[in-house]
Design an enzyme around this catalytic site. Structure first.
Site, PDB file in Angstrom:
ATOM      1  N   ASP A 145       0.550   1.505  -3.217  1.00 33.28           N
ATOM      2  CA  ASP A 145       1.204   0.547  -2.306  1.00 33.28           C
ATOM      3  C   ASP A 145       2.687   0.421  -2.602  1.00 33.28           C
ATOM      4  OD1 ASP A 145      -1.759  -0.271  -2.665  1.00 33.28           O
ATOM      5  OD2 ASP A 145      -1.091  -0.995  -0.706  1.00 33.28           O
TER       6      ASP A 145
ATOM      7  N   LYS B 146      -4.415  -0.586  -5.608  1.00 32.53           N
ATOM      8  CA  LYS B 146      -5.524  -1.544  -5.543  1.00 32.53           C
ATOM      9  C   LYS B 146      -6.033  -1.895  -6.939  1.00 32.53           C
ATOM     10  CE  LYS B 146      -6.772  -3.094  -2.633  1.00 32.53           C
ATOM     11  NZ  LYS B 146      -6.268  -4.428  -2.228  1.00 32.53           N
TER      12      LYS B 146
END
Ligand code: MRU
Length: 363
Positions: free
Chosen positions: A244, A255
């Site tokens: 991300d 995650k």
């Protein structure tokens, strides 16, 4: 990718030219639902409540959100408001800020009446670029899979473990971590994917597994805690995950649970790769652990689980006692020292500032 013989992207402009349609991922793998997003508020809800998710797709959806916002109010104040409202939806995926900045850079110098049309055109280009970036990530990742395959007996699969969903559903198409897997499958290289279920939202069990079924890739679903055991027993040839936000030093935010897989991979000499398009690199951040904001989501995502009941209805059940509070940090940071390589659209970089600047000198 194909769903029931029809090619889909995860987001596309609607026929009216004023809105978009998305695959509503909350219902997968049980139901395939397409929904329209017609207002900026719809777009903000879809990102915040994870109808769409995955860093690259969040960025593209936000770009379309700005375009829709320009139909509502194309003044300078409207542009600033769109940036603010969309930016606060999800704090960790840096592609969101990248896309919003890109849109504002393009639109700010234009007269207000030209902004909406220019914004839809740019959002469509960002979507197309995402597909191209992912294809190139796939090509570079395929080289790694090929090398591992060459060291095996003919027909023996390359065993790849992945965490969360960094598949086509997390992007516009192809995915990041899955792109090399899909290209390997197309090239006839046998692969077997170990899919971490990825609590609490179960993106592995619900989304990655659904993608593997759809694309005919052999796979096995694992509880999140099983990966270390498999690695100790020589059952994993490589790990590929998405990200991300990756810092200029090569620290990788992904995650929650990714860090534990990287530790297990390091301890067992299993190569740990991260696939990412360059908009996921945050050049303003060096130390990922200290500087990346980690999204804290509702504890209900931990205590309540969605699934399909025996009668076919999709239901939510509670798995913990009433009165138990749950914490839900959504991401963690894997330090660069645990990362074997960063698979980017320009090639594979060492996880370091030197490695990244070698491929992206102008950034
Ligand atoms: O919370 P999510 O589902 O948006 O998290 C997604 C991930 O962590 C992905 O692995 C990451 O965005 C990379 S997607 C290509």
């Amino acid at each position: 990718m194909k769903v029931a013989e029809r090619h889909y992207r995860t987001i596309w402009p609607a026929a009216d030219g004023r809105s978009v349609e998305i695959i509503d991922q909350r219902w997968l793998p049980h139901e395939f639902r397409v929904v329209p997003l017609t207002t900026m508020a719809d777009v903000a809800t879809a990102i915040r409540d994870m109808w769409v998710r995955g860093a690259p797709l969040i960025g593209v959806t936000a770009a379309y959100g700005v375009a829709i916002a320009m139909l509502e109010d194309s003044s300078d104040a409207g542009l600033d408001r769109a940036w603010d409202v969309l930016h606060e939806t999800r704090p960790t995926a840096i592609n969101l800020r990248w896309a919003l900045d890109d849109m504002r850079r393009l639109l700010a110098p234009l007269p207000a009446e030209q902004r909406a049309e220019a914004a839809f055109a740019r959002a469509a280009r960002i979507a197309d670029e995402d597909v191209e970036l992912n294809r190139n990530i796939g090509r570079h990742g395929l080289d790694i899979i090929r090398k591992i395959a060459a060291s095996k007996q003919p027909g023996e699969p390359v065993r790849i473990l992945t965490h969360c969903n960094a598949g086509w559903l997390a992007t516009v198409d192809y995915g990041t971590a899955t792109s090399p897997i899909y290209l390997a499958t197309e090239a006839g290289i046998p692969v077997h994917v170990y899919v971490d279920e990825t609590r609490p939202r179960n993106q592995g069990a619900q989304l990655t597994a659904w993608e593997m079924v759809g694309q005919g890739v052999p796979h096995t679903l694992l509880v999140d805690n099983a990966g270390g055991h498999l690695m100790q027993h020589g059952m994993v040839d490589m790990v590929i995950v998405g990200t991300d936000r990756t810092t200029r030093n090569g620290d990788v935010c992904n995650k929650i649970g990714t860090y534990l897989k990287a530790l297990a991979a390091h301890d067992n000499g299993v190569p740990f790769y991260v696939a990412l398009p360059s908009p996921t690199i945050d050049w303003t951040v060096g130390d990922g652990v200290a500087e990346i904001p980690i999204e804290e989501r509702s504890g209900d995502e931990v205590s309540l689980v969605w699934g399909r009941a025996a009668d076919g209805t999709v239901v939510q059940v509670r798995i913990s006692p009433d009165g138990t509070n749950a914490a839900n940090p959504a991401f963690d940071v894997t330090p660069a020292r645990l990362v074997t390589g960063l698979i980017t659209e320009r090639g594979i970089a060492e996880a370091s500032e030197t490695g990244l600047r070698g491929l992206f000198p102008a950034s």
